[in-house]
Write an enzyme that holds these catalytic residues in place. Structure first.
Site, PDB file in Angstrom:
ATOM      1  N   GLU B  15     -24.822-100.703 -23.050  1.00  0.00           N
ATOM      2  CA  GLU B  15     -23.413-100.519 -23.316  1.00  0.00           C
ATOM      3  C   GLU B  15     -22.961 -99.313 -22.505  1.00  0.00           C
ATOM      4  OE1 GLU B  15     -19.657 -99.570 -24.500  1.00  0.00           O
ATOM      5  OE2 GLU B  15     -21.355 -98.219 -24.445  1.00  0.00           O
ATOM      6  N   CYS B  63     -17.626 -97.108 -30.184  1.00  0.00           N
ATOM      7  CA  CYS B  63     -18.544 -98.135 -29.698  1.00  0.00           C
ATOM      8  C   CYS B  63     -18.426 -99.436 -30.458  1.00  0.00           C
ATOM      9  CB  CYS B  63     -19.976 -97.647 -29.782  1.00  0.00           C
ATOM     10  SG  CYS B  63     -21.103 -98.913 -29.187  1.00  0.00           S
ATOM     11  N   CYS B  66     -22.619-100.711 -31.567  1.00  0.00           N
ATOM     12  CA  CYS B  66     -23.102-100.229 -32.859  1.00  0.00           C
ATOM     13  C   CYS B  66     -21.909-100.143 -33.814  1.00  0.00           C
ATOM     14  CB  CYS B  66     -23.804 -98.898 -32.733  1.00  0.00           C
ATOM     15  SG  CYS B  66     -22.765 -97.555 -32.164  1.00  0.00           S
ATOM     16  N   HIS B  70     -20.068 -95.541 -36.631  1.00  0.00           N
ATOM     17  CA  HIS B  70     -19.171 -94.392 -36.482  1.00  0.00           C
ATOM     18  C   HIS B  70     -18.145 -94.364 -37.615  1.00  0.00           C
ATOM     19  CE1 HIS B  70     -20.586 -92.820 -32.679  1.00  0.00           C
ATOM     20  NE2 HIS B  70     -20.739 -94.063 -32.271  1.00  0.00           N
ATOM     21  N   SER B 509     -27.118 -91.539 -28.568  1.00  0.00           N
ATOM     22  CA  SER B 509     -27.335 -91.596 -27.115  1.00  0.00           C
ATOM     23  C   SER B 509     -26.958 -90.285 -26.438  1.00  0.00           C
ATOM     24  CB  SER B 509     -26.577 -92.765 -26.500  1.00  0.00           C
ATOM     25  OG  SER B 509     -27.087 -93.984 -26.999  1.00  0.00           O
TER      26      SER B 509
HETATM   27  N1  NFV Z   1     -25.776 -94.091 -29.349  1.00  0.00           N
HETATM   28  C1  NFV Z   1     -25.173 -94.808 -30.039  1.00  0.00           C
HETATM   29 FE1  NFV Z   1     -24.277 -95.946 -31.001  1.00  0.00          FE
HETATM   30  C2  NFV Z   1     -25.655 -96.517 -31.853  1.00  0.00           C
HETATM   31  N2  NFV Z   1     -26.594 -96.995 -32.315  1.00  0.00           N
HETATM   32  C3  NFV Z   1     -23.980 -94.693 -32.262  1.00  0.00           C
HETATM   33  O1  NFV Z   1     -23.811 -93.887 -33.077  1.00  0.00           O
HETATM   34  O2  NFV Z   1     -24.252 -97.405 -29.863  1.00  0.00           O
HETATM   35 NI1  NFV Z   1     -22.896 -97.615 -29.230  1.00  0.00          NI
END
Ligand code: NFV
Ligand code: HEM
Ligand code: HEM
Ligand code: SF4
Ligand code: SF4
Ligand code: F3S
Ligand SMILES: [Mg+2]
Lengths: 245, 559, 366
Positions: B15, B63, B66, B70, B509
């Site tokens: 991603e 994001c 995932c 968040h 990340s």
């Molecule tokens: N790094 C990240 Fe995420 C995840 N798993 C977020 O907190 O992916 Ni977009």
């Protein structure tokens, strides 16, 4: 302030004309009809609009047994269309009526209009009985234009735009749908419509007060004039303001 | 071979926008590496001044992969700040959504983002369907779709696809690269399961749809959840909805136990050398999650909280994300500005002010001595940390938790490798699968807990006593966390007069893909790449393997 | 009709037992449907006999990749059918096997060798501030890549609210100067498919419509396909009966919430949002935000992030920089008018009190 009513005495009139009032038929019936329909519509639209914005009644029971919001919307729409027709009617009568029907027009290119505007504002602020008008004074005319005509268009167009939303591509969408992208979206249209509603009420508060104040100060029979159509003036008050052709 | 610099940009099947530059020595071994996040949107800046109760929706858009984590961290941060304890049912529903997300994300990662690093699609054309069926039945005896006819259909589809000359997403890849080790039959089986998993992943997330109205980006609520529970209503979470969830969770269990884990073990067994490559920093951190009482009580978390330093499984150190001494972000090699430039800021005092100093695009190279990424540089007590499935499994294992020990030792036994094999690219990939086993099992558990509560007459999902901002303190700070699929996620919020005064997210990340810090310590990606031999530097399969083992999410990382 | 790999429409029809004569009739009908006259029929025959799967370049800019995630959740058609049988997804950095140079080469070759033949699908949008440094791919700005790829595209599909409207990164104060696709390219048809993200079947529906009928869908004033964005959530919402009845959820988890009453007072943006959520629902018809108890955020509307709190009905007036709600401004105006009137009236009464005395002395008649 009238303390006594004297018997009418033609010789005294001839001798002291300035102490006597004259009558003049100013507001033709279409204006009066417009005015009261308009006033009622605005009050009803504001009240129903506030409910739409914040529906405080919460009926219990099953949905099929209640139609509160639906009914309020129906009333809002009904009065909205009366408001619109009435509004258009007034615009038509602008040309068809007597010169007083046009007296509210802001003659911004005429110096005399501007003079009258500032003089009237000064008179109101200083609580003076100054110049009497039979039609609208420049200030009043300007206020009606801004707060009734312009705001009226804005409210009608935002209202119709929202009204058209339940049938996109339909008749009303063709008439007022363009307002939505102009405002930046449907949500924005609502916010404007709601804000404008309060501006109408602000206008109404000031307007009603000024009408009563003006009537008291100028003794021109203003309050009853929107019922009878007749206004009063005295010798020396001019008949019709000089910017109206 | 002479020393050279290999650039992989875009790193695909991840991603977001990640660039890797690797410096190879004369033997084709990576001696130094840079990981650069090349996109920034400024969500932390955008959040300032907004209604803290709306923040979850903004954060969720950090994001979409995932998606949900968040939002979860955000509502927890706001609740923590204003002193809301959500009803038990809300915690359980959040756990259910969290676990659903983890299972779905891990399966997608394995099949659709990572598998092509190990599986040669073109080699699958040479497979014998009958032999493939035999292999599949051996690998996973309980998986029904394993007949020769099934694999011959898949093979036919693949043949027509390749014969069309339009290879689509498989075009121009590294087929035939010497690093691919699977026999054609294993490749064909993997291709078939790639397609299976693609069809299935859209099922499990229906659990999000049931509680959150949609996926991606289901809805959350400060103070609980918006999905009311009422067993007597057909317009709320009722027995039909709960049955639906149960069915989806059961199916997920089958997929994980009979498709994902067997495939993972099968593929891993062909790549033993990758248990010694790609270890990286050797420091691991987890905030923990899946509370059994409340988020305020980490001792009840199914994923335990803790830090492991220097691969020392003998000791789990405590973590306190609210302690200004522990978690701090630097910007020595990041495109940001701090007032003095060299500070290390705890997220409650965090500053996000972009300041691009890189080369003017288009450019060939970034400079490792300069700032080179849109990621900040988080450190725990000054240490570079790895977060994610491996960190979670190690913290669980080292904390002495039986469930963790069981799945880990079983897998090590099946692959016949020592525990040190975990500190590697393959170890990371395996840890992801192993925690998915735990997660899918816990998912069912949480559902049972929810049913028990409802049975006991508790249908509450939200506490609205502190809903209105007027009921909040004039100024307050909060911390919210979760264990996102990619690792420890923290949100720190500072609320003033009912509005967000500052908001900072330090994302998994961000930890893993961070650049080197002021002391020159590499981030986890960079450090994991160092020492990797590359067979053909023009075709960077090895880099992809290690980087993908972290499951990078760069929109998350830089936000 | 789904196209299998490497098969032209003619191949597919033949496989289904359609003979040549029927195929030619089909071509004539197709030509008519596309508004072509009879002289064009041979061209249509040729195209349908030989046409390969249409190449698609799927670019990712400033985004959360959720639109891709949504896309792969499609149930009908399933995503597998789209990306392996209907289109040729030649470039999509989220899914493709090749990386780095090998990935970029594919895109460059399509732009160079097949101008006007590929479809450009854009997820996310481009930052325009500071020379576009907030999003680069392969050392080039995304803005640059977007414009280059769009210039040679057949047409452009803008996935999601990012590409269509700017979305979250363009919310105030838009730190990167993010702009939607339509503001960055010119001379190309752009289909906006807003939503954060859009519903999976809406996305695949748009693609299959174009592939099946060979023309762009009808678009509304905002460039959105009318077939999916033609109606408001509110006009199709199954809770509308409660709205009309005046029965609203007053606080979260109250009795109304359990009964599924209308979420209007909880800030639901259904009355101002155009999307297919109540009709198609999400994830193959399981639910949609309102059905699961949370109001609509308005996620398919331009600027929905900047309409202030998602939990208030009447929020900010749409003038940038002014935070006040229309309610506050309106009431302030009305109160100010009232105060002004009262002040004027008081002064008038005071003055008249003095004035009337002197008048009476001068002249009692009036
Ligand atoms: N790094 C990240 Fe995420 C995840 N798993 C977020 O907190 O992916 Ni977009
Ligand atoms: C919601 C309430 C009201 C609204 C919206 C309203 C609106 C208007 C408008 C638009 C005009 C201009 C008429 C024209 O030129 O056609 C007007 C004039 C007038 N209205 Fe009203 N009105 C309201 C209430 C009242 C009331 C309660 C009275 C008196 C009892 C009144 C007395 C007058 C008078 C006397 C005029 C003529 C003023 C002048 O000569 O300048 N109005 N009003
Ligand atoms: C003086 C004139 C008017 C006033 C004071 C007024 C006031 C209001 C108010 C306060 C609302 C609630 C806004 C919200 O919270 O969303 C509203 C809604 C509305 N008004 Fe008006 N309005 C007026 C004229 C009109 C007109 C001329 C129309 C034309 C059809 C109209 C159509 C509507 C519609 C369609 C709604 C939205 C109802 C909904 O949300 O379903 N209004 N109005
Ligand atoms: S539109 Fe929304 S869902 Fe799609 S990429 Fe943008 S932020 Fe993500
Ligand atoms: S829940 Fe929202 S969309 Fe549905 S009827 Fe109520 S206000 Fe309209
Ligand atoms: S928030 Fe978006 S998903 Fe649908 S119900 Fe509203 S448009
Ligand atoms: Mg951050």
């Amino acid at each position: 302030m009238a303390t006594r009513v004297e018997r009418f005495d033609p010789s005294d009139v001839a001798a002291q004309p300035h102490r006597y009032f004259r009558r003049k038929y100013v507001w033709q019936w279409p204006i009066r009809a417009f005015h009261w329909v308009n006033a009622i519509c605005i009050l009803v639209l504001f009240a129903t609009g506030l409910y739409i914005a914040n529906p405080i009644l919460s009926p219990t029971g099953e949905a099929y047994g209640n139609f509160v919001m639906g009914r309020v919307l129906q009333v809002h729409y009904t009065f909205a269309f009366i408001f619109i027709v009435n509004f258009l009617w007034r615009i038509y009568w602008f040309w068809m009526g007597n010169p007083y029907a046009r007296s509210g027009f802001p003659f911004v290119w005429k110096a005399s209009w501007w003079r009258d505007l500032f003089r009237q504002a000064g008179d109101y602020l200083a609580l003076r009985r100054g110049h009497v008008h039979l039609g609208h004074n420049a200030l009043g005319g300007l206020v009606y234009t801004l707060f009734v005509i312009f705001l009226g268009w804005a409210q009608i167009l935002t209202g119709l735009a929202m009204y058209s939303e339940s049938n996109p591509g339909g008749f009303w969408s063709g008439i007022a749908g363009w307002v939505i992208p102009l405002a930046g979206g449907s949500f924005q249209v609502r916010m404007w419509h709601y804000l404008f509603a309060w501006v109408f009420i602000t206008f109404s508060i000031v307007h009603v007060y000024i009408v009563f104040y003006d009537g008291q100060q100028y003794k021109n029979g203003l309050v009853t004039s929107m019922i009878s159509g007749v206004k009063f003036y005295q010798e020396g008050d001019i008949d019709c303001d000089n910017w109206i052709s | 071979m002479t020393a050279q610099r290999v650039v992989v940009d875009p790193v695909t099947r991840i991603e977001g926008h990640l660039r890797v530059e690797a410096m190879l020595d004369g033997h084709g071994v990576i001696r130094d590496a840079m990981s650069s996040g090349t996109m920034w949107r400024g969500i932390e800046v955008i959040l300032q001044g907004r209604d803290p109760r709306s923040a979850w929706a903004f954060c969720e858009r950090i994001c979409g992969v995932c998606t949900t984590v968040h939002a979860l961290a955000s509502v927890r941060a706001v609740e923590n700040a204003v002193g809301i304890t959500v009803p038990p049912n809300a915690d359980i529903i959040r756990n259910i959504m969290f676990l659903t997300q983890m299972v779905q994300d891990h399966v997608i990662h394995f099949y659709h983002l990572h598998a092509l690093d190990w599986v040669d699609v073109v080699s699958a054309l040479k497979a014998d369907p009958a032999a493939t069926a035999a292999l599949a039945q051996k690998v996973s005896p309980h998986w029904p779709k394993a007949s020769p006819g099934y694999f011959s259909d898949v093979l036919g589809t693949l043949q027509r696809f390749v014969a069309s000359g339009q290879l689509g997403i498989f075009a121009n890849a590294y087929w035939g690269h010497p690093a691919y080790k699977l026999p054609p039959e294993a490749n064909l089986m993997a291709v078939a399961h790639y397609l299976e998993a693609l069809v299935w992943q859209k099922e499990i997330i229906k659990i999000h749809t049931i509680f959150g109205g949609k996926n991606p980006h289901p809805n959350y609520l400060v103070g609980g959840m918006a999905s009311a529970i009422d067993m007597q209503s057909d317009n709320a979470i009722n027995i039909e909805r709960l049955n639906y969830v149960r069915g989806l969770a059961q199916r997920a269990q089958e997929i994980v136990e009979h498709l994902y884990i067997p495939d993972l073990m099968a593929v891993a067994s062909f790549y033993p050398e990758w248990t010694t490559i790609g270890g990286g920093v050797g420091n691991y951190m987890a905030y923990g999650d899946v509370p059994q009482k409340s988020v305020g009580d980490p001792s009840t978390f199914l994923f335990p909280r803790g830090v492991i330093l220097d691969k020392n499984l003998g000791e789990v150190l405590p973590v306190d994300p609210t302690d200004p001494e522990q978690i701090r972000e630097q910007i020595a090699h990041s495109w940001y500005r701090y007032p003095k430039g060299t500070e290390e800021l705890h997220p409650w005092d965090g500053i996000t002010e972009p300041s691009y100093t890189g080369p003017k695009p288009p450019y060939e190279h970034l400079d490792e001595n300069d700032a080179y990424t849109w990621l900040k540089t988080p450190r725990w007590r000054g240490h570079s940390m790895e977060v994610g499935p491996l960190a979670r499994m190690l913290v669980g294992f080292a904390s002495g938790r039986d469930d963790f020990k069981e799945v880990v030792t079983e897998a090590l036994g099946r692959l016949n490798v020592p525990a040190t094999a975990l500190f590697s690219t393959l170890g990371r990939t395996a840890a992801r699968g192993l925690e998915t086993r735990l997660a899918v099992h816990w998912l069912m558990n949480e559902l049972d807990r929810l049913m028990t509560n409802i049975k006991n007459g508790d249908q509450q999902v939200a506490d609205t006593s502190l809903w209105e901002p007027e009921t909040w303190p004039a100024e307050t700070k909060g911390f919210g966390f979760t264990e996102a699929p990619r690792g420890a996620l923290g949100h720190w919020v500072h609320i003033k007069d009912g509005k967000i005064a500052n908001y900072q997210a330090v994302v998994p990340s961000t930890w893993n893909a961070s650049p080197r810090d002021a002391k020159g310590q590499h981030g986890a990606y960079e450090s994991a790449l160092i020492g990797t031999p590359m067979a053909d530097p023009k075709r960077p399969v090895e880099i992809l393997r290690t980087i993908h083992s972290f499951d990078p999410c760069l929109a998350c990382a830089s936000h | 009709m789904s196209l299998k790999p490497g098969m032209s429409t003619y191949d597919v029809l033949r496989e289904h037992g359609v003979d040549r004569r029927t195929f030619l009739r089909f071509c004539t009908a197709t030509a008519a449907a596309m508004g072509l006259d009879a002289t064009m029929v041979p061209r249509v025959v040729e195209a349908l006999e030989n046409k390969p799967r249409i190449p698609v370049i799927w670019l990712h800019g400033l985004e959360c990749t959720c639109c891709s995630e949504s896309f792969i959740r499609s149930s009908h058609p399933i995503t597998q059918d789209i990306i392996f049988n209907m289109i040729s997804l030649d470039y999509d950095d989220t899914l493709q096997a090749a990386a780095g140079r090998q990935a970029e080469e594919i895109r460059e070759a399509l732009v160079r060798d097949h101008p006007g033949e590929y479809v450009l699908a854009v997820e996310g949008n481009a930052p325009t501030r500071d020379g576009g440094v907030y999003c680069t791919v392969g050392g080039r700005t995304f803005l640059d890549i977007l414009q280059e790829t769009a210039a040679k595209a057949k047409f452009v599909v803008a996935w999601g609210s990012c590409a269509s409207n700017g979305c979250v990164q363009a919310a105030h104060p838009n730190p990167t100067g993010a702009k939607p696709v339509k503001d960055l390219i010119s001379g190309k048809a752009v289909i906006n498919v807003p939503g954060c993200p859009p519903i999976a079947e809406v996305m695949t529906g748009v693609l299959t419509y174009v592939l099946t009928f060979g023309r762009l869908p009808e678009l509304d004033r905002f460039g959105r396909p009318k077939m999916f964005y033609g109606k408001r959530i509110h006009d199709k919402c199954y809770r509308r009966a409660y709205f009309d009845a005046g029965q609203f959820v007053e606080t979260w988890d109250d009795d109304g919430a359990k009964k599924g009453w209308c979420l209007y007072k909880m800030g639901c943006r259904g009355p101002t949002t155009y999307n297919s959520c109540p009709t198609f629902k999400w994830n193959n018809g399981v639910s949609y935000p309102i059905q699961s108890g949370h109001g609509c955020l308005g996620c398919s509307e331009a600027g929905f992030w900047d309409n202030s709190s998602f939990y208030d009905r009447l929020t900010s007036i749409p003038v940038p920089g002014i935070e006040a709600t229309p309610e506050l401004i309106g009431k302030t105006l009305a109160v100010a008018a009232g105060v002004g009137v009262a002040a004027h009236f008081t002064s008038f009464m005071i003055k008249r009190g003095i004035g009337s005395k002197t008048e009476n002395v001068e002249d009692g008649k009036d």
